[in-house]
Scaffold this motif. Structure first.
Motif: not given
Length: 266
Positions: A135-147, A182-192
């Motif tokens: 959730g934290i990584v998702t928020l950071v990414v969305l804020v950065a892209v929006a700005l 950041l995204v890849i690190s938290v994605s590993i447990k989801i899709v590997g």
């Protein structure tokens, strides 16, 4: 169908939906900048961090995140050293990541290590800490892209023109790389680690088939990824399939359908 109402499945669904937003979003920038292979590189380096986390008894995804960030800075340094052969930086770091991961996993063979889960994903084992980090990584990414949507658009399509216009391209290149790590690190447990690159690149490949603008591409990659993640999880839960593999195969099927449709339309 009882699995669909289970708590662990609902956690998996929440985690998958969040990653279904951030992974394809960052993947779009990588594909447009012709750096799609960086996903594989950072995921393999993250696995080395996961292995070290198990050995020293620290939250594995956090250590994997540190390793991915370190690899990001190393790639940027090597890209400067080999300006005419920038892809060498990706190959070198990937090789080092795979080698280090294999060495670290060989040092610790305790029953607590689920190597296969981090290679192919173990989304059904997500806990509260995992969801909080995602959730934290998702928020950071969305804020950065929006700005910085306009700046990211310029760098993705014409980095030289962006530099001439006075845009700090080094800063934004590093920002994209860090967000991707950041995204890849938290994605590993989801899709590997072996499949995470697909979630980064295939939605982008789908959007390139029919999207007519950058804004349309952003919407398209997220919609396609969410369809694959939600549909893949439901299919995997109902038919007892591997979640990560099901999501990726669904993405590939969607890409093939879009390519077939475009060919017939032409």
């Amino acid at each position: 169908m009882e699995i669909l109402t289970s708590e662990f499945f609902q956690r998996a669904l929440i985690g998958g939906i969040l990653i279904g937003v951030t992974a394809p979003l960052m993947g779009l920038f990588l594909v447009l900048r012709r750096l799609s292979m960086i996903g594989d590189t950072l995921s393999h380096v993250s696995i080395a961090g996961v292995a070290l986390g198990f050995i020293i008894g620290v939250y594995p995804l956090a250590v994997g995140l540190v390793f991915a960030l370190a690899a990001t800075f190393a790639i940027e340094k090597l890209r400067k050293a080999y300006k005419s052969y920038a892809e060498l930086s990706i190959a070198i770091i990937m090789s080092g990541g795979v080698a280090l991961a294999s060495l670290l996993f060989s040092l610790e063979t305790g029953p607590g290590i689920n190597v296969e889960g981090y290679l192919f994903g173990s989304i059904y084992t997500l806990d509260d800490l995992d969801l909080m980090l995602i959730g934290i990584v998702t928020l950071v990414v969305l804020v950065a892209v929006a700005l910085h949507a306009k700046e990211l658009f310029l760098i993705s399509f014409d980095e030289d023109a962006a530099a001439v216009s006075g845009l700090p391209t080094k800063y934004f290149n590093m920002m994209i790389s860090v967000l991707t790590a950041l995204v890849i690190s938290v994605s590993i447990k989801i899709v590997g680690a072996l499949l995470v690159s697909a979630l980064l690149t295939i939605p982008a490949a789908c959007s390139l088939v029919f999207a007519r603008s950058f804004r349309q591409s952003i919407v398209t990659v997220v919609v396609i990824a969410e369809i694959a993640v939600i549909g893949g999880l439901i299919m995997a839960g109902v038919w007892n399939l591997a979640p990560g593999g099901t999501i990726v195969m669904l993405l590939i099927a969607m890409l093939l359908l879009l390519l077939t449709f475009r060919r017939r339309k032409a």
